[in-house]
Design a protein around this motif. Structure first.
Motif, mmCIF file in Angstrom:
data_model
loop_
_atom_site.group_PDB
_atom_site.id
_atom_site.type_symbol
_atom_site.label_atom_id
_atom_site.label_comp_id
_atom_site.label_asym_id
_atom_site.label_seq_id
_atom_site.Cartn_x
_atom_site.Cartn_y
_atom_site.Cartn_z
ATOM 1 N N GLY A 93 44.933 37.951 40.686
ATOM 2 C CA GLY A 93 45.089 38.860 41.817
ATOM 3 C C GLY A 93 45.826 40.137 41.434
ATOM 4 N N ALA A 94 46.877 40.013 40.639
ATOM 5 C CA ALA A 94 47.638 41.192 40.211
ATOM 6 C C ALA A 94 46.774 42.101 39.345
ATOM 7 N N LEU A 95 45.980 41.504 38.483
ATOM 8 C CA LEU A 95 45.083 42.303 37.641
ATOM 9 C C LEU A 95 44.004 42.974 38.489
ATOM 10 N N ALA A 96 43.414 42.219 39.400
ATOM 11 C CA ALA A 96 42.335 42.745 40.241
ATOM 12 C C ALA A 96 42.811 43.906 41.113
ATOM 13 N N THR A 129 33.096 40.317 40.886
ATOM 14 C CA THR A 129 32.945 41.184 39.715
ATOM 15 C C THR A 129 34.113 40.987 38.758
ATOM 16 N N MET A 130 35.328 40.922 39.285
ATOM 17 C CA MET A 130 36.496 40.690 38.431
ATOM 18 C C MET A 130 36.411 39.319 37.775
ATOM 19 N N SER A 131 35.942 38.341 38.515
ATOM 20 C CA SER A 131 35.779 37.002 37.960
ATOM 21 C C SER A 131 34.809 37.017 36.781
ATOM 22 N N SER A 178 35.579 36.043 32.924
ATOM 23 C CA SER A 178 34.755 35.075 32.200
ATOM 24 C C SER A 178 34.326 35.609 30.841
ATOM 25 N N VAL A 179 33.943 36.880 30.794
ATOM 26 C CA VAL A 179 33.536 37.490 29.514
ATOM 27 C C VAL A 179 34.723 37.524 28.555
ATOM 28 N N LEU A 180 35.896 37.883 29.060
ATOM 29 C CA LEU A 180 37.087 37.921 28.208
ATOM 30 C C LEU A 180 37.468 36.529 27.704
ATOM 31 N N LYS A 181 37.321 35.511 28.562
ATOM 32 C CA LYS A 181 37.610 34.133 28.139
ATOM 33 C C LYS A 181 36.585 33.664 27.107
ATOM 34 N N GLU A 182 35.309 33.982 27.338
ATOM 35 C CA GLU A 182 34.250 33.585 26.405
ATOM 36 C C GLU A 182 34.486 34.191 25.020
#
Length: 107
Positions: A28-31, A40-42, A46-50
């Motif tokens: 939430g703080a990042l978003a 979209t933020m999710s 996900s891309v950053l985690k992948e």
């Protein structure tokens, strides 16, 4: 490594990584820094985690994201090697002009 470069190709994801340099933050703080929808933020998360650039740790109902610098450093070093950067010796130090002049003794 291609997943890392895919993750870094988007300015929103790069900004998320910049924000995480300050320390772990909640989703939430990042978003709150972006004018995009939660889905979209999710997707960005996900891309950053992948790409293994961030780690998500659940604390109750909150998800905290942590920057994984070692993965980013490895990717950047690999990128530098591909282009032959950092393989040469540094240029020699420039001496001051007074050091280069030798005084001739007067006879």
């Amino acid at each position: 490594m291609s997943t890392v470069f895919k993750a870094l190709s988007d300015p929103t994801r790069r900004r998320v990584l910049e924000l995480l340099r300050e320390g772990p933050q909640s989703a939430g703080a990042l978003a709150a820094h972006f004018n995009v929808s939660k889905p979209t933020m999710s997707a960005h998360f996900s891309v950053l985690k992948e790409a293994d650039l961030v780690e998500a740790v659940r604390q109750g109902k909150t998800i905290l994201y942590h920057l994984k610098l070692s993965v980013l450093e490895d990717a950047l070093l690999g990128f530098a090697r591909v282009f032959g950067l950092g393989e040469t010796a540094p240029p020699p130090a420039i001496k001051k002009s007074s050091e280069n002049k030798k005084e001739d003794p007067v006879s």
